[in-house]
Design an enzyme around this catalytic site. Structure first.
Site, PDB file in Angstrom:
ATOM      1  CD  GLU A 198      -3.060   5.615   6.567  1.00 24.35           C
ATOM      2  OE1 GLU A 198      -2.918   5.431   5.239  1.00 24.35           O
ATOM      3  OE2 GLU A 198      -2.306   5.241   7.293  1.00 24.35           O
ATOM      4  N   GLY A 221       1.894   2.306  10.605  1.00 25.35           N
ATOM      5  CA  GLY A 221       2.996   3.347  10.626  1.00 25.35           C
ATOM      6  C   GLY A 221       3.606   3.844  11.835  1.00 25.35           C
ATOM      7  CG  HIS A 252      -6.003   2.210   4.837  1.00 27.21           C
ATOM      8  ND1 HIS A 252      -5.875   3.094   5.724  1.00 27.21           N
ATOM      9  CD2 HIS A 252      -4.849   1.293   4.781  1.00 27.21           C
ATOM     10  CE1 HIS A 252      -4.606   2.815   6.232  1.00 27.21           C
ATOM     11  NE2 HIS A 252      -3.923   1.826   5.521  1.00 27.21           N
ATOM     12  CD  GLU A 256      -3.717  -2.097   6.994  1.00 26.02           C
ATOM     13  OE1 GLU A 256      -2.535  -2.515   6.695  1.00 26.02           O
ATOM     14  OE2 GLU A 256      -4.425  -1.112   6.861  1.00 26.02           O
ATOM     15  CB  SER A 310       4.577  -1.533  12.258  1.00 32.28           C
ATOM     16  OG  SER A 310       4.239  -0.136  12.229  1.00 32.28           O
ATOM     17  N   GLY A 315       2.564  -1.014   4.247  1.00 27.96           N
ATOM     18  CA  GLY A 315       2.554   0.103   3.836  1.00 27.96           C
ATOM     19  C   GLY A 315       4.148   0.839   3.809  1.00 27.96           C
ATOM     20  N   GLY A 316       4.919   1.369   4.661  1.00 28.33           N
ATOM     21  CA  GLY A 316       6.268   1.803   4.568  1.00 28.33           C
ATOM     22  C   GLY A 316       7.027   0.863   3.928  1.00 28.33           C
ATOM     23  CG  ASN A 333      -1.775   1.354   1.341  1.00 28.39           C
ATOM     24  OD1 ASN A 333      -1.684   1.877   0.564  1.00 28.39           O
ATOM     25  ND2 ASN A 333      -2.226   1.365   2.607  1.00 28.39           N
ATOM     26  CD1 TRP A 334       3.691   0.922  -2.974  1.00 28.86           C
ATOM     27  CD2 TRP A 334       3.720   1.728  -4.799  1.00 28.86           C
ATOM     28  NE1 TRP A 334       4.014   0.067  -3.820  1.00 28.86           N
ATOM     29  CE2 TRP A 334       4.130   0.848  -4.983  1.00 28.86           C
ATOM     30  CE3 TRP A 334       3.434   2.878  -5.966  1.00 28.86           C
ATOM     31  CZ2 TRP A 334       4.772   0.506  -6.219  1.00 28.86           C
ATOM     32  CZ3 TRP A 334       4.147   2.515  -7.029  1.00 28.86           C
ATOM     33  CH2 TRP A 334       4.610   1.192  -7.321  1.00 28.86           C
ATOM     34  CE  LYS A 335      -0.391   3.452   4.691  1.00 28.07           C
ATOM     35  NZ  LYS A 335      -0.403   3.622   6.203  1.00 28.07           N
TER      36      LYS A 335
HETATM   37  P1  PGA Z   1       2.556   0.440   7.431  1.00 29.81           P
HETATM   38  O1  PGA Z   1       1.089   0.690   6.875  1.00 29.81           O
HETATM   39  O2  PGA Z   1       2.805  -0.805   7.113  1.00 29.81           O
HETATM   40  O3  PGA Z   1       3.391   1.482   7.225  1.00 29.81           O
HETATM   41  O4  PGA Z   1       2.179   0.143   9.062  1.00 29.81           O
HETATM   42  C1  PGA Z   1       0.185  -0.376   6.804  1.00 29.81           C
HETATM   43  C2  PGA Z   1      -1.153   0.163   6.061  1.00 29.81           C
HETATM   44  O5  PGA Z   1      -1.701   1.047   6.434  1.00 29.81           O
HETATM   45  O6  PGA Z   1      -1.795  -0.639   5.305  1.00 29.81           O
END
Ligand code: PGA
Length: 252
Positions: A99, A175, A97, A169, A215, A236-237, A9-11
Site C-alpha cells: 500500500e 484485504g 508494504h 504478501e 487474508s 491485516g484485517g 498490521n492495523w493499518k
Molecule cells: P489482510 O492484510 O490480512 O487484511 O489481507 C495483510 C497486510 O496487508 O499486511
C-alpha cells in the site's frame, strides 16, 4: 532455529483509545493462552506507539510502526523518523508494504534509505514484498519478487540481513478475502529462501524468518503455518479483533 512471528498490521484503523483497548485485549489473551514459541508484534499507527508499548508485556509482545521517514531528521513536515519510532519503545518497523509502494510511491531507493535508518536506530525491519495480480496471472511472480529483493535488502551485509524479517504478501490477496493457496504461499517462500541461500549462504537462509500475508485469518492460519517455509504471518484485517488474532498466534 528461526523465529516464528505473528505480526498485526492495523493499518489506518483505530483511535488511540481503541488501539489501547485492542492492545490490552491481545496482551491478556497472549498471557492467558498464547503460544510461547511465537513472537507477537502489533503494528500500530505512529500516534499509538507509546501508549501501546505501555499497555503490553514487552517480554511477550513487540510493537512496530508501519513506516518511517527516509531521512534521519530535519525539515520534512509530517514525517516520523526511525529515531522517533525507536524512542517510543517500539522495536520493529514494517517497510515496503504494497500500500505504501502503490499509494505513496515508495521506491527501492527510498526503501534502502528507510532500511538503513531502521538499522542505525536499532529497529528490526519487517520488509514486505509481493506481486500484483497481473504479474501472478502472467506467471512471472518469481522474477518480480526477486527484483524487489535484489534492488533492496539483498544489498545488505549478511550481518544486517540476519536481523530483518521478510513478509511476502501477494497484492491480490491483501484485504480481498482471497488467500494465496497454501501451496502458492509455500512455493514462494521456499523460492525466497533459495534466493537468500544463493546470496548469503544456506545458514543465513535457514535463520531468516519469512512471513506470509494476505487474508490470513483464524481459519486458514494453522494450515499455512504448517508449511516448512512459512514462519508466520503479517495480518491485516484479522489483527483488529483480539479473539481472531490469538487464534492466528495459536495456529502454530
Ligand atoms: P489482510 O492484510 O490480512 O487484511 O489481507 C495483510 C497486510 O496487508 O499486511
Amino acid at each position: 532455529m528461526r523465529k516464528k512471528i505473528v505480526a498485526g498490521n492495523w493499518k489506518c484503523n483505530t483511535t488511540v483509545q481503541e488501539g489501547i483497548e485492542l492492545a490490552k485485549a491481545v496482551n491478556e489473551l497472549v498471557a492467558k493462552e498464547g503460544n510461547k514459541n511465537v513472537v507477537v508484534v502489533l503494528g500500530t499507527p505512529f500516534t499509538h506507539l507509546t501508549s501501546v508499548v505501555a499497555s503490553v508485556d514487552a517480554s511477550r509482545i513487540g510493537v512496530a510502526s508501519q513506516n518511517c521517514a527516509a531521512e534521519a531528521k530535519g525539515a520534512f513536515t509530517g514525517e516520523v523518523s526511525a529515531a522517533m519510532v525507536k524512542s517510543t519503545g517500539a522495536g520493529y518497523v514494517i517497510l515496503g508494504h504494497s500500500e505504501r509502494r502503490e499509494y505513496y510511491n515508495e521506491t527501492s531507493e527510498t526503501l534502502n534509505k528507510k532500511v538503513a535508518l531502521s538499522f542505525a536506530n536499532g529497529l528490526t525491519p519487517i520488509y514486505c514484498c509481493g506481486e500484483p495480480l497481473s504479474i501472478r496471472e502472467a506467471g512471472t511472480q518469481n522474477g518480480f519478487v526477486k527484483t524487489q529483493l535484489d534492488e533492496t535488502i539483498f544489498n545488505l551485509s549478511a550481518e544486517e540481513f540476519l536481523k530483518l524479517v521478510i513478509a511476502y504478501e501477494p497484492i491480490w490477496a491483501i484485504g480481498t478475502g482471497v488467500t494465496a493457496s497454501t501451496q502458492q504461499a509455500q512455493d514462494m517462500l521456499a523460492y525466497i529462501r533459495s534466493l537468500i541461500a544463493d546470496k548469503f549462504g544456506a545458514a543465513v537462509a535457514e535463520e531468516t524468518s519469512i512471513l506470509y500475508g494476505g487474508s490470513c485469518n483464524a481459519k486458514n492460519a494453522a494450515e499455512l503455518f504448517s508449511q516448512p517455509d512459512i514462519d508466520g504471518g503479517l495480518i491485516g484485517g484479522a489483527s483488529l479483533k483480539a479473539e481472531d488474532f490469538i487464534q492466528i498466534i495459536n495456529g502454530f
